[in-house]
Design a protein around this motif. Structure first.
Motif: not given
Length: 327
Positions: A166-174
């Protein structure tokens, strides 16, 4: 996403690649353009076989973090699923870091059935029950680590791995800003608060996580049956409950669903309150994928608007349920 961002091969290059792979030449090639990452061709070979060639995207193609080395995960999953008795398209050859291509490829036996997404055969409930049994056998395959090992997103426990996913996916929003119903840090906080239920999962199991009608091929000769489950590239090692999210997308898993009955014919499964919370965590993850992947893919607005609206509304509802579950 413009199809020109995929790998392009001439007819001569296709022929040379397949000759290196299986010693047969290409007599006809048709590009299949439905996908958004891998380039795919259906081929006729000079030894009479038909095959499907999948090529990894070029290094410069923008992708989400979990999408690294997708074909390697697919090859792994196909081999394991086949050994477990799950119907799949046969893997003829897998090539990694091919010295000529400069990337990965898979050569698969072509199927002669039809996509379930393209037909409405009789016996829908029986087919869904059959699918449930196949998914149970798929999920019975165990691994050594949780998460996406080929993408480098893993954990020693399922809770650790899922939070990293989940953190990697949300990090992709950067890199790819997405219109989410809550700020990324608030979504992460909701997921973290509900995550202790994930500790019930102690063994990494193979999860396809992309079983929608378009990835199920049917044999309609006689009584309809499932010919193969395809496109295993987004599989991960985790909780089998996550398998039920895509077949019930934007909905709920009902106790009277034939999919669940077929699954239980192979292995026991109880939908406890904690199991429902786990399902909501996996729904949230899928809806986040649907919203965030539009960044690199740039779907046509007229095709994507409905999916975006459904995913946004569904994610909002799931996050609310998760927040209430841990109060």
């Amino acid at each position: 996403m413009d199809s020109r961002t995929k790998r392009r091969l001439t007819e001569a290059e296709l022929d040379a690649l397949v000759r290196r792979a299986v010693g047969a030449g290409v007599t006809a090639a048709t590009e299949l353009t439905d996908g958004y990452a891998n380039a795919v061709w259906r081929l006729k070979l000079d030894d009479g076989r038909e095959a499907v060639l999948k090529l990894s995207p070029p290094p410069e193609l923008e992708q989400l973090s979990y999408e690294r080395n997708l074909l390697r995960m697919e090859a792994t999953a196909i081999g394991l699923a086949s050994a477990a008795g799950v119907p799949v398209a046969g893997l003829l050859r897998a090539g990694y870091d091919d010295p000529v291509l400069g990337g990965d490829y898979l050569l698969l036996a072509a199927l002669d059935g039809v996509s379930w997404n393209d037909v409405k055969p009789d016996g829908h409930a029986a087919l869904r029950r059959e699918l449930g049994g196949h998914l149970a056998r798929f999920n019975a395959v165990t691994g050594e680590v949780f998460g996406y090992p080929h993408a480098g997103i893993t954990g020693a426990t399922w809770r650790e791995a899922f939070l990293a996913m989940v953190a990697a996916l949300l990090g992709d929003t950067e890199r790819y800003p997405a219109p989410l119903p809550l700020p990324a840090e608030q979504i992460m906080a909701v997921v973290e608060a509900a995550a202790p239920v994930l500790d019930e999962v102690t063994t990494p199991r193979l999860v396809h996580f992309d079983v929608w009608a378009g990835n199920v091929f049917l044999d309609l000769r006689g009584t309809p049956r499932i010919q193969a489950i395809i496109d295993h590239e987004r599989a991960f090692w985790g909780d089998p409950l996550a398998e039920f999210v895509t077949p019930t997308i934007f909905g709920e898993l009902a106790e009277d669903d034939p999919l669940l009955a077929g699954y239980r014919e192979v292995t026991p499964l109880e939908l406890t309150p904690a199991a429902h919370t786990r399902l909501d965590l996996y729904r949230a993850y899928l809806y986040l994928i649907l919203l965030i992947e539009n960044g690199p893919r740039q779907y046509p607005e007229d095709e994507y608007a409905r999916v975006r609206d459904l995913a946004t509304a569904s994610l909002t509802g799931v996050l609310d349920r998760l927040s209430r579950a841990v109060r």
